[in-house]
Design an enzyme around this catalytic site. Structure first.
Site, PDB file in Angstrom:
ATOM      1  N   LEU A  96       0.868  -1.178   0.000  1.00 47.66           N
ATOM      2  CA  LEU A  96       0.000   0.000   0.000  1.00 47.66           C
ATOM      3  C   LEU A  96       0.901   1.222   0.000  1.00 47.66           C
ATOM      4  O   LEU A  96       1.989   1.202   0.583  1.00 47.66           O
ATOM      5  CB  LEU A  96      -0.894   0.029   1.246  1.00 47.66           C
ATOM      6  CG  LEU A  96      -1.945  -1.069   1.382  1.00 47.66           C
ATOM      7  CD1 LEU A  96      -2.660  -0.946   2.718  1.00 47.66           C
ATOM      8  CD2 LEU A  96      -2.932  -1.028   0.234  1.00 47.66           C
ATOM      9  N   ASP A  97       0.463   2.286  -0.640  1.00 45.27           N
ATOM     10  CA  ASP A  97       1.228   3.532  -0.650  1.00 45.27           C
ATOM     11  C   ASP A  97       1.442   4.026   0.772  1.00 45.27           C
ATOM     12  O   ASP A  97       0.631   3.763   1.664  1.00 45.27           O
ATOM     13  CB  ASP A  97       0.498   4.607  -1.444  1.00 45.27           C
ATOM     14  CG  ASP A  97       0.459   4.325  -2.930  1.00 45.27           C
ATOM     15  OD1 ASP A  97       1.316   3.566  -3.415  1.00 45.27           O
ATOM     16  OD2 ASP A  97      -0.439   4.860  -3.608  1.00 45.27           O
ATOM     17  N   GLN A  98       2.512   4.763   0.979  1.00 46.24           N
ATOM     18  CA  GLN A  98       2.839   5.268   2.309  1.00 46.24           C
ATOM     19  C   GLN A  98       1.696   6.074   2.915  1.00 46.24           C
ATOM     20  O   GLN A  98       1.399   5.945   4.094  1.00 46.24           O
ATOM     21  CB  GLN A  98       4.108   6.125   2.262  1.00 46.24           C
ATOM     22  CG  GLN A  98       4.552   6.610   3.629  1.00 46.24           C
ATOM     23  CD  GLN A  98       5.876   7.343   3.584  1.00 46.24           C
ATOM     24  OE1 GLN A  98       6.418   7.613   2.515  1.00 46.24           O
ATOM     25  NE2 GLN A  98       6.413   7.666   4.745  1.00 46.24           N
ATOM     26  N   THR A 113      -1.411   5.711   2.433  1.00 45.90           N
ATOM     27  CA  THR A 113      -2.644   4.925   2.488  1.00 45.90           C
ATOM     28  C   THR A 113      -2.682   4.055   3.729  1.00 45.90           C
ATOM     29  O   THR A 113      -1.705   3.382   4.055  1.00 45.90           O
ATOM     30  CB  THR A 113      -2.754   4.022   1.235  1.00 45.90           C
ATOM     31  OG1 THR A 113      -2.710   4.861   0.090  1.00 45.90           O
ATOM     32  CG2 THR A 113      -4.031   3.216   1.240  1.00 45.90           C
TER      33      THR A 113
END
Length: 104
Positions: free
Chosen positions: A54-56, A58
């Site tokens: 997951l993106d930082q 998110t």
């Protein structure tokens, strides 16, 4: 430090973690970016292998396979959309999240 990551579900083949926003999924470049979900989980469970990132920024559920075979099966299932994403209300009890199942 894994205690700072709530375990949503755990069995012999799967670990689901609640990733907070702001924490990297995997190590980034440079010493300042080594703290991440993968490192925290693997420090406590050496056999836990990351299924997806997951993106930082998110927050959300991250899956880990317990061992190479489980990680591979989960990666294939998510890549081939065998397991569709599920949105669970934020106020749902953790037990309800763990009971989510997918039809074949």
């Amino acid at each position: 430090r894994m205690e700072s990551l709530p375990r949503l579900y755990e069995d012999e083949s799967l670990l689901a973690i609640d990733k907070p926003a702001g924490l990297l999924s995997v190590p980034g470049r440079g010493e300042a970016n080594h703290d991440c979900v993968a490192a925290r989980v693997q420090a406590a469970m050496a056999d836990a292998l990351i299924v997806h990132r997951l993106d930082q920024a998110t927050s959300g559920v991250m899956l880990f396979g317990r061992g190479a075979a489980a990680q591979r099966a989960l990666s294939i299932a998510t890549r081939n959309a065998v397991a569709d994403p599920v949105v669970v209300p934020c106020d749902a009890p953790v037990g309800d999240i763990a009971r989510v199942r997918y039809d074949d």
